[in-house]
Design a protein around this motif. Structure first.
Motif: not given
Length: 112
Positions: A46-57
């Protein structure tokens, strides 16, 4: 087991994918274990944003993001209301549909 449906991503899984995850496992670990090579530059700390996802459901089935995750999400490319850092998004018992954004911000990427 909980199913995670990954929407098609041009680079990581062009056809999309369906993977199984154990409740209590992070979305990031489940994707990596199933050979979907999502970036995770900080090694899931939890020290960057590279694994960002959008949870659609299924967003509401996971615990709320903490303050640190929220702070990093504010820096993510393509932020949406249902965005999460996949290293912090813990799978519960409800199936999820996630989208991996096309771009990520990685200041330390070694892949040139």
């Amino acid at each position: 087991m909980t199913r995670i449906v990954v929407l098609p991503n041009e680079n990581l899984c062009p056809e999309g994918a369906v993977v199984e995850a154990e409740p209590g496992e992070s979305v990031c670990r489940a994707l990596l274990r199933n050979h979907i090579e999502i970036e995770h530059a900080c090694e899931m700390s939890c020290a960057c944003t590279t694994c960002h996802v959008i949870v659609r459901e299924g967003y509401d089935s996971m615990g709320e993001p903490d303050e640190l995750e929220d702070d990093y999400l504010d820096k993510a490319w393509g932020l949406e209301p249902d965005s999460r850092l996949s290293c912090q998004a813990i799978v519960a018992d409800e199936d999820l549909v996630v989208e991996i954004p096309r771009y990520t911000i990685n200041m330390v990427s070694e892949r040139h």
